[in-house]
Design an enzyme around this catalytic site. Structure first.
Site, PDB file in Angstrom:
ATOM      1  CD  GLU A   1     -34.962  83.287 -25.009  1.00 39.48           C
ATOM      2  OE1 GLU A   1     -33.675  83.438 -24.534  1.00 39.48           O
ATOM      3  OE2 GLU A   1     -35.787  83.504 -24.484  1.00 39.48           O
TER       4      GLU A   1
ATOM      5  CG  ASN B   1     -28.860  83.200 -19.125  1.00 40.31           C
ATOM      6  OD1 ASN B   1     -28.454  81.954 -19.131  1.00 40.31           O
ATOM      7  ND2 ASN B   1     -29.119  83.684 -18.211  1.00 40.31           N
ATOM      8  CB  ILE B   2     -23.221  84.648 -22.321  1.00 38.72           C
ATOM      9  CG1 ILE B   2     -23.327  83.124 -22.644  1.00 38.72           C
ATOM     10  CG2 ILE B   2     -21.596  84.957 -21.676  1.00 38.72           C
ATOM     11  CD1 ILE B   2     -22.551  83.057 -24.070  1.00 38.72           C
ATOM     12  CD  GLU B   3     -26.903  86.957 -15.938  1.00 36.71           C
ATOM     13  OE1 GLU B   3     -26.205  87.173 -14.633  1.00 36.71           O
ATOM     14  OE2 GLU B   3     -28.250  86.782 -15.966  1.00 36.71           O
TER      15      GLU B   3
ATOM     16  CB  CYS C   1     -31.359  86.370 -24.234  1.00 38.85           C
ATOM     17  SG  CYS C   1     -32.211  87.669 -23.220  1.00 38.85           S
TER      18      CYS C   1
HETATM   19  N1  THU Z   1     -32.849  85.914 -20.115  1.00 37.80           N
HETATM   20  C1  THU Z   1     -32.782  85.216 -21.339  1.00 37.80           C
HETATM   21  O1  THU Z   1     -31.651  84.471 -21.578  1.00 37.80           O
HETATM   22  N2  THU Z   1     -33.793  85.027 -22.109  1.00 37.80           N
HETATM   23  C2  THU Z   1     -34.969  85.692 -21.856  1.00 37.80           C
HETATM   24  O2  THU Z   1     -35.977  85.569 -22.883  1.00 37.80           O
HETATM   25  C3  THU Z   1     -35.167  86.183 -20.875  1.00 37.80           C
HETATM   26  C4  THU Z   1     -33.982  86.754 -19.879  1.00 37.80           C
HETATM   27  C5  THU Z   1     -31.801  85.916 -19.216  1.00 37.80           C
HETATM   28  C6  THU Z   1     -30.943  87.278 -19.312  1.00 37.80           C
HETATM   29  C7  THU Z   1     -30.283  87.258 -18.106  1.00 37.80           C
HETATM   30  O3  THU Z   1     -29.062  86.714 -18.024  1.00 37.80           O
HETATM   31  C8  THU Z   1     -31.456  86.638 -17.159  1.00 37.80           C
HETATM   32  O4  THU Z   1     -32.216  85.752 -18.093  1.00 37.80           O
HETATM   33  C9  THU Z   1     -32.145  87.482 -16.346  1.00 37.80           C
HETATM   34  O5  THU Z   1     -32.675  88.357 -16.827  1.00 37.80           O
END
Ligand code: THU
Length: 135
Positions: free
Chosen positions: A60, A47-49, A58
């Site tokens: 995936e 995940n890259i915010e 996300c």
């Molecule tokens: N996140 C994912 O990477 N995959 C998911 O299926 C659920 C949520 C990440 C997005 C965000 O960076 C963090 O988790 C919290 O929501």
């Protein structure tokens, strides 16, 4: 390719490794993913915010989009690793359904403990798929 316990251990290991690079300074919820093509090639994702929160992606989707960018189209296995065995979000389920309804999704935690194994069809029953646009 059949999926063995060894295969599952391998993708979970790659997802754990990827997760270390997750960029999640806002939620602090790090996610790692590892995706296997039907030919056995592997793609990792994290995940890259973003400071503009909705621009986050996300783990995936990072893995799937990376693979698609390399020309891959067929997948049979994905591992998703979080601190506590969290499940894929709805948006990621939809993206998985686009390419691989029969793909096995392995949900694990940072210690490698497997919380669930199920298919994309089981995660997203009645998915809207490309076939609906073809007629
Ligand atoms: N996140 C994912 O990477 N995959 C998911 O299926 C659920 C949520 C990440 C997005 C965000 O960076 C963090 O988790 C919290 O929501």
């Amino acid at each position: 390719m059949t999926i063995t316990e060894k295969d599952i251990q391998q993708v979970v290991g790659l997802a754990i490794e990827a997760r270390k690079k997750a960029y999640a300074p806002y939620s602090n919820y790090k996610v790692g993913a590892a995706l296997r093509t039907k030919d056995g090639r592997m793609y990792q994702g994290i995940n890259i915010e973003n400071a503009a929160y909705p621009s986050t992606i996300c783990a995936e989707r990072t893995a799937i989009f990376s693979a698609i960018t390399q020309g891959e189209r067929e997948f049979d296995l994905i591992a998703v690793v979080t601190q506590n065995g969290g499940f894929p979000c709805g948006g990621c389920r939809q993206v998985m359904a686009e390419f691989a309804l029969d793909m096995l999704v392995v949900i694990a935690d940072e210690d490698g403990k497997i919380h669930e194994k199920l298919t994309v069809s089981q995660l997203l029953p009645g998915a809207f798929t490309p076939q609906f646009l073809s007629k």
